[in-house]
Design a protein around this motif. Structure first.
Motif, mmCIF file in Angstrom:
data_model
loop_
_atom_site.group_PDB
_atom_site.id
_atom_site.type_symbol
_atom_site.label_atom_id
_atom_site.label_comp_id
_atom_site.label_asym_id
_atom_site.label_seq_id
_atom_site.Cartn_x
_atom_site.Cartn_y
_atom_site.Cartn_z
ATOM 1 N N SER A 1 50.570 73.308 10.498
ATOM 2 C CA SER A 1 50.345 74.002 9.441
ATOM 3 C C SER A 1 50.086 75.158 9.488
ATOM 4 O O SER A 1 50.592 76.035 9.046
ATOM 5 C CB SER A 1 49.683 73.004 8.540
ATOM 6 N N ARG A 2 48.842 75.553 10.025
ATOM 7 C CA ARG A 2 48.186 76.825 10.105
ATOM 8 C C ARG A 2 49.036 77.546 10.728
ATOM 9 O O ARG A 2 49.106 78.832 10.645
ATOM 10 C CB ARG A 2 46.776 76.657 10.815
ATOM 11 N N ALA A 3 49.497 77.259 12.009
ATOM 12 C CA ALA A 3 50.512 78.115 12.783
ATOM 13 C C ALA A 3 51.901 78.630 11.940
ATOM 14 O O ALA A 3 52.068 79.715 11.954
ATOM 15 C CB ALA A 3 51.098 77.475 13.909
ATOM 16 N N LEU A 4 52.252 77.915 11.190
ATOM 17 C CA LEU A 4 53.374 78.376 10.304
ATOM 18 C C LEU A 4 52.945 79.211 9.335
ATOM 19 O O LEU A 4 53.821 79.975 8.772
ATOM 20 C CB LEU A 4 54.200 77.017 9.548
ATOM 21 N N ASP B 1 43.424 82.421 13.593
ATOM 22 C CA ASP B 1 42.786 81.877 14.535
ATOM 23 C C ASP B 1 43.667 80.956 15.580
ATOM 24 O O ASP B 1 43.289 80.149 16.289
ATOM 25 C CB ASP B 1 41.718 80.945 14.404
ATOM 26 N N ILE B 2 45.021 81.236 15.357
ATOM 27 C CA ILE B 2 46.006 80.186 16.154
ATOM 28 C C ILE B 2 46.847 81.486 17.041
ATOM 29 O O ILE B 2 47.055 82.499 16.522
ATOM 30 C CB ILE B 2 47.100 79.595 15.235
ATOM 31 N N SER B 3 46.764 81.187 18.215
ATOM 32 C CA SER B 3 47.616 81.973 19.354
ATOM 33 C C SER B 3 48.771 82.374 19.070
ATOM 34 O O SER B 3 49.412 81.269 18.344
ATOM 35 C CB SER B 3 47.260 81.579 20.691
ATOM 36 N N ALA B 4 49.204 83.569 19.411
ATOM 37 C CA ALA B 4 50.507 83.891 19.156
ATOM 38 C C ALA B 4 51.393 83.108 19.758
ATOM 39 O O ALA B 4 52.511 82.760 19.413
ATOM 40 C CB ALA B 4 50.831 85.426 19.549
#
Length: 366
Positions: free
Chosen positions: A53-56, A61-64
């Motif tokens: 969810s956070r990546a989307l 704080d989520i890596s590329a």
């Protein structure tokens, strides 16, 4: 045997089915798959649902690498957020509504504006919904609908009046919005506008440089703010040069093409016969020029017409006329950026921009 190959293919296909696919099989046939969810992506990537969810959402704080992996899987399985679920959880619709006036004659106004908006929101959670509005209808109707149903997280409106009831209603509602154009007190709201004062200033100066001494303007409808801005630009130049000017009587940029053609034919028979005309639309300019030519006047010799252009149309017409370009794709991009800034809570006084006219001179100065 051929049938052996067919059976082998079926067995191979069966072995490659994912658990998700198997869940959709009923009595040996495929039923429609269930809608992909965040859990589906999590299972396929080995990540947690929260991480997905956070990546989307492009969390910092989520890596590329993880974001790219999640997005690739989401695209591959056709994942789309459940808007109803998002709205229940967050109160947000992830919708931007463009209330679009359907009367405008500017070629490709809607398409170019939409292209610009779409360029900006493509990598965001937002979706664009176009709400058409006819000029003769109550302009508050689409605004009331959006406010009553909370159908959008933000609104873009066009064709702004000095004292615009839509702007007042949106300010009072607290719903984020941005305007293409300005009210008399533009400090109250975020906007992107085209600098129509600069457009008419440059156009009038160009006409004077070509030796024109009696200026006129085919104006926007007087109810809109950009009428005032356009007239102010022309007036400043004409008064400084001590040359007369007027707004062409009985017609404006909303007039039909035949009405404008007839107005062009009548110009030479009026008490005031201009030799230089500023026009805020290339389509309207062409209709006016057709009438001027039929009346026996020669455009470029007896009279000059300078138009605002929003397309490449004037590159392929005769006679050649000068113009100044308004970049509507850029306008759409700015409107989308501004609206997202408003939604994020950026101070309104920082969310203003003016598009500048770009001269396209096709004739030689005298």
């Amino acid at each position: 045997m051929p049938w052996c190959r067919d059976v082998a293919w079926i067995f191979k296909e069966e072995r490659t089915l994912s658990d998700h696919d198997r869940a959709g099989r009923i009595d040996g046939n495929f039923a429609p798959r269930t809608r992909p969810t965040l859990k589906t992506i999590a299972e396929m990537t080995g990540l947690g649902v929260t991480t997905v969810s956070r990546a989307l959402k492009d969390a910092h704080d989520i890596s590329a690498k993880t974001k790219q992996r999640v997005r690739q899987v989401a695209d591959a399985i056709g994942y789309r957020p459940d808007r109803a679920g998002v709205r229940l959880r967050t109160g947000k619709t992830n919708v931007i509504s463009l209330v679009l006036d359907q009367t405008d004659k500017i070629p490709e106004f809607a398409r170019r504006l939409i292209v610009g908006i779409s360029d900006v929101i493509r990598e965001t959670p937002y979706h664009l919904v176009v709400t058409p509005q006819a000029r003769n209808d109550d302009p508050m109707t689409p605004i009331r609908y959006i406010l009553d149903t909370r159908a959008a997280d933000g609104v873009i409106i066009t064709h702004i009046k000095p004292d615009d009831a839509r702007v007042t209603a949106l300010i009072n509602s607290g719903l984020p919005f941005v305007t293409h154009g300005r009210c008399a007190d533009a400090r109250q709201h975020a906007y992107h506008d085209f600098d129509n004062r600069a457009f008419c200033t440059l156009a009038a100066q160009r006409l004077l440089s070509r030796g024109r001494k009696r200026l006129a303007m085919l104006s926007p409808p007087s109810e809109f703010t950009y009428y005032r801005e356009s007239l102010a630009g022309l007036a400043a130049v004409a008064e400084d040069a001590n040359v007369p000017f007027e707004v062409l009587p009985g017609v404006d940029l909303d007039s039909g093409s035949e009405v404008l053609r007839q107005a062009g034919m009548a110009l030479r028979h009026q008490d005031y016969v201009p030799d230089g005309i500023i026009c805020g639309s290339e389509i309207c300019a062409l209709a006016l020029i057709d009438g001027i030519t039929q009346s026996g006047l020669t455009v470029g010799k007896d009279i000059d017409v300078i138009a605002k252009e929003t397309s490449d149309l004037l590159n392929f017409t005769r006679p050649r006329i000068d113009s100044l370009r308004e970049d509507l794709v850029l306008a759409g991009q700015e409107l989308a950026r501004h609206l997202i800034d408003v939604i994020k809570g950026r101070p309104i006084e920082e969310i203003h921009s003016l598009g500048q006219p770009e001269p396209v001179w096709r004739t030689l100065s005298h």
